[in-house]
Design a protein around this motif. Structure first.
Motif, PDB file in Angstrom:
ATOM      1  N   SER A 261      11.786  -4.776 -16.902  1.00 42.86           N
ATOM      2  CA  SER A 261      12.847  -5.128 -15.949  1.00 42.86           C
ATOM      3  C   SER A 261      12.426  -6.300 -15.068  1.00 42.86           C
ATOM      4  N   PHE A 262      11.112  -6.432 -14.798  1.00 43.53           N
ATOM      5  CA  PHE A 262      10.641  -7.571 -14.017  1.00 43.53           C
ATOM      6  C   PHE A 262      11.049  -8.877 -14.690  1.00 43.53           C
ATOM      7  N   ARG A 263      10.909  -8.894 -16.021  1.00 46.87           N
ATOM      8  CA  ARG A 263      11.201 -10.112 -16.775  1.00 46.87           C
ATOM      9  C   ARG A 263      12.692 -10.435 -16.762  1.00 46.87           C
ATOM     10  N   ASN A 264      13.507  -9.450 -16.474  1.00 44.80           N
ATOM     11  CA  ASN A 264      14.959  -9.645 -16.432  1.00 44.80           C
ATOM     12  C   ASN A 264      15.459  -9.849 -15.006  1.00 44.80           C
ATOM     13  N   ASN A 265      14.505 -10.154 -14.109  1.00 42.87           N
ATOM     14  CA  ASN A 265      14.831 -10.463 -12.707  1.00 42.87           C
ATOM     15  C   ASN A 265      15.514  -9.310 -11.972  1.00 42.87           C
ATOM     16  N   ILE A 266      15.188  -8.091 -12.390  1.00 38.39           N
ATOM     17  CA  ILE A 266      15.674  -6.933 -11.637  1.00 38.39           C
ATOM     18  C   ILE A 266      14.971  -6.909 -10.279  1.00 38.39           C
ATOM     19  N   ASN A 267      15.626  -6.382  -9.267  1.00 36.11           N
ATOM     20  CA  ASN A 267      15.086  -6.365  -7.914  1.00 36.11           C
ATOM     21  C   ASN A 267      13.657  -5.818  -7.883  1.00 36.11           C
ATOM     22  N   PHE A 268      12.723  -6.645  -7.450  1.00 31.56           N
ATOM     23  CA  PHE A 268      11.306  -6.287  -7.468  1.00 31.56           C
ATOM     24  C   PHE A 268      11.012  -5.107  -6.545  1.00 31.56           C
ATOM     25  N   GLU A 269      11.555  -5.108  -5.350  1.00 34.36           N
ATOM     26  CA  GLU A 269      11.289  -4.045  -4.387  1.00 34.36           C
ATOM     27  C   GLU A 269      11.747  -2.692  -4.921  1.00 34.36           C
ATOM     28  N   LEU A 270      12.937  -2.654  -5.503  1.00 34.39           N
ATOM     29  CA  LEU A 270      13.444  -1.397  -6.054  1.00 34.39           C
ATOM     30  C   LEU A 270      12.589  -0.939  -7.242  1.00 34.39           C
ATOM     31  N   SER A 271      12.114  -1.894  -8.044  1.00 37.52           N
ATOM     32  CA  SER A 271      11.295  -1.551  -9.198  1.00 37.52           C
ATOM     33  C   SER A 271       9.970  -0.928  -8.774  1.00 37.52           C
ATOM     34  N   VAL A 272       9.322  -1.518  -7.765  1.00 36.05           N
ATOM     35  CA  VAL A 272       8.048  -0.975  -7.284  1.00 36.05           C
ATOM     36  C   VAL A 272       8.258   0.415  -6.691  1.00 36.05           C
ATOM     37  N   GLU A 273       9.337   0.580  -5.917  1.00 35.27           N
ATOM     38  CA  GLU A 273       9.639   1.896  -5.354  1.00 35.27           C
ATOM     39  C   GLU A 273       9.864   2.914  -6.474  1.00 35.27           C
ATOM     40  N   ASN A 274      10.541   2.494  -7.537  1.00 34.07           N
ATOM     41  CA  ASN A 274      10.799   3.374  -8.681  1.00 34.07           C
ATOM     42  C   ASN A 274       9.493   3.829  -9.332  1.00 34.07           C
ATOM     43  N   ILE A 275       8.529   2.917  -9.428  1.00 26.92           N
ATOM     44  CA  ILE A 275       7.226   3.266 -10.000  1.00 26.92           C
ATOM     45  C   ILE A 275       6.602   4.426  -9.222  1.00 26.92           C
ATOM     46  N   PHE A 276       6.560   4.298  -7.911  1.00 24.80           N
ATOM     47  CA  PHE A 276       5.866   5.305  -7.108  1.00 24.80           C
ATOM     48  C   PHE A 276       6.684   6.586  -6.938  1.00 24.80           C
ATOM     49  N   LEU A 277       8.002   6.496  -7.024  1.00 25.48           N
ATOM     50  CA  LEU A 277       8.797   7.720  -7.039  1.00 25.48           C
ATOM     51  C   LEU A 277       8.544   8.503  -8.324  1.00 25.48           C
ATOM     52  N   ASN A 278       8.356   7.804  -9.425  1.00 24.37           N
ATOM     53  CA  ASN A 278       8.021   8.468 -10.686  1.00 24.37           C
ATOM     54  C   ASN A 278       6.643   9.131 -10.615  1.00 24.37           C
ATOM     55  N   ILE A 279       5.687   8.440 -10.009  1.00 17.85           N
ATOM     56  CA  ILE A 279       4.357   9.022  -9.828  1.00 17.85           C
ATOM     57  C   ILE A 279       4.460  10.278  -8.969  1.00 17.85           C
ATOM     58  N   TYR A 280       5.240  10.196  -7.903  1.00 17.77           N
ATOM     59  CA  TYR A 280       5.427  11.337  -6.998  1.00 17.77           C
ATOM     60  C   TYR A 280       6.055  12.517  -7.730  1.00 17.77           C
ATOM     61  N   ARG A 281       7.098  12.259  -8.512  1.00 20.51           N
ATOM     62  CA  ARG A 281       7.787  13.339  -9.232  1.00 20.51           C
ATOM     63  C   ARG A 281       6.859  14.012 -10.244  1.00 20.51           C
ATOM     64  N   GLU A 282       6.085  13.199 -10.960  1.00 17.04           N
ATOM     65  CA  GLU A 282       5.154  13.778 -11.936  1.00 17.04           C
ATOM     66  C   GLU A 282       4.144  14.678 -11.236  1.00 17.04           C
ATOM     67  N   GLY A 283       3.656  14.229 -10.097  1.00 19.19           N
ATOM     68  CA  GLY A 283       2.700  15.042  -9.344  1.00 19.19           C
ATOM     69  C   GLY A 283       3.310  16.337  -8.846  1.00 19.19           C
ATOM     70  N   ARG A 284       4.546  16.276  -8.366  1.00 20.35           N
ATOM     71  CA  ARG A 284       5.213  17.483  -7.855  1.00 20.35           C
ATOM     72  C   ARG A 284       5.452  18.483  -8.982  1.00 20.35           C
ATOM     73  N   GLN A 285       5.792  17.989 -10.154  1.00 20.40           N
ATOM     74  CA  GLN A 285       6.014  18.901 -11.292  1.00 20.40           C
ATOM     75  C   GLN A 285       4.714  19.584 -11.694  1.00 20.40           C
ATOM     76  N   ILE A 286       3.634  18.850 -11.728  1.00 23.18           N
ATOM     77  CA  ILE A 286       2.350  19.426 -12.097  1.00 23.18           C
ATOM     78  C   ILE A 286       1.918  20.459 -11.069  1.00 23.18           C
ATOM     79  N   ASN A 287       2.228  20.207  -9.819  1.00 24.74           N
ATOM     80  CA  ASN A 287       1.825  21.127  -8.752  1.00 24.74           C
ATOM     81  C   ASN A 287       2.816  22.259  -8.543  1.00 24.74           C
ATOM     82  N   GLY A 288       3.767  22.404  -9.482  1.00 23.19           N
ATOM     83  CA  GLY A 288       4.698  23.526  -9.422  1.00 23.19           C
ATOM     84  C   GLY A 288       5.774  23.377  -8.369  1.00 23.19           C
TER      85      GLY A 288
END
Length: 270
Positions: free
Chosen positions: A237-264
């Motif tokens: 999406s970076f290469r398609n000029n998608i909003n950089f700030e939203l993309s970075v936030e999406n990365i860390f929200l995904n990391i957060y969700r994966e962690g929450r699922q693992i921690n039950g």
């Protein structure tokens, strides 16, 4: 080849390797020498030029037809009845459809197949391919990233542990890479690659941020692959000029969700 020699000695080779180095010609020679040692470990002394059980692909453009031909050959048992080696030189030249076909074959490798990719920069390969290979870096500057890996890994580990505020505290640092998106993504991918090496290949003690890596060891391979796939989509999406700030936030929200699922805590909503 200390690590590879050790694996050969202990009969603990992986089925797929990525050899990364800035010198493309040297990468190929290194891969060939590795292949010779693999054959020798099976009692096969060989001249690679006349060996029917090795295939070397070296093209400016590696298209889907080339990879389909390779995949067809992979189902045929080796003439030596022991091992077949495939070297894909300059794998950064893989077309996207060829890379996807190669990914599927990596998931279904025969025990007698060994694939060696050579590449000038692992960031040019699909993250999902990287996750299925052992990475051998020949770059003398490989550890000198244009991003503070220790700081980035701390944010990663804290967000994964459930502290989403760590992202917002370091948001300015992360968004400072707006004009250097590649460094940010390569840093995140390096963290996951080192985690795979540390967790599954027993290579602890080889990074400068081992403590942060240790806090992520609850991530299993399936979830690592999910994160890599999500990072890949966001990187595109970076290469398609998608909003950089939203993309970075999406990365860390995904990391957060994966962690929450693992921690039950998958019931919690962001």
């Amino acid at each position: 080849m200390n690590l590879l020699d050790s694996q050969l000695k202990n009969n603990s080779l992986s089925n797929a390797y990525i050899i990364e180095g800035e010198d493309l010609a040297y990468n190929l020679e290194y891969a060939k020498e590795f292949a010779k040692k693999v054959f020798l470990s099976h009692g096969i002394r060989t001249n690679l030029e006349t060996n029917p059980d090795i295939e070397i692909i070296s093209k400016d453009i590696i298209d889907i037809g080339t990879i389909r031909s390779l995949i067809k050959d992979m189902v045929i048992r080796p003439i030596n009845n022991e091992i077949k080696v495939y070297i894909i030189s300059n794998a950064q030249n893989l077309r996207i459809e060829a890379a996807n076909a190669m990914l599927k074959s990596l998931e279904e490798l025969k025990a007698y197949s060994l694939i060696i990719f050579t590449v000038d920069n692992i960031g040019k390969l699909l993250p999902t391919i990287r996750s299925r290979c052992q990475i051998i870096s020949l770059n003398t500057t490989n550890n000198k990233f244009d991003i503070d890996i220790d700081r980035l890994s701390q944010v990663f580990a804290k967000v994964f542990a459930g502290d989403l505020s760590a992202y917002y505290k370091e948001r300015e640092f992360l968004l400072s890479f707006k004009e250097d998106k590649t460094s940010l993504m390569e840093g995140l991918i390096k963290i996951l690659a080192d985690l795979i090496n540390n967790k599954y290949l027993g290579e602890m003690g080889k990074t400068s941020y081992d403590y942060n890596i240790e806090t992520l060891t609850s991530i299993n391979l399936t979830r690592l692959e999910k994160l890599l796939e999500k990072f890949e989509l966001i990187y595109r999406s970076f290469r398609n000029n998608i909003n950089f700030e939203l993309s970075v936030e999406n990365i860390f929200l995904n990391i957060y969700r994966e962690g929450r699922q693992i921690n039950g805590c998958s019931r919690d909503k962001i």
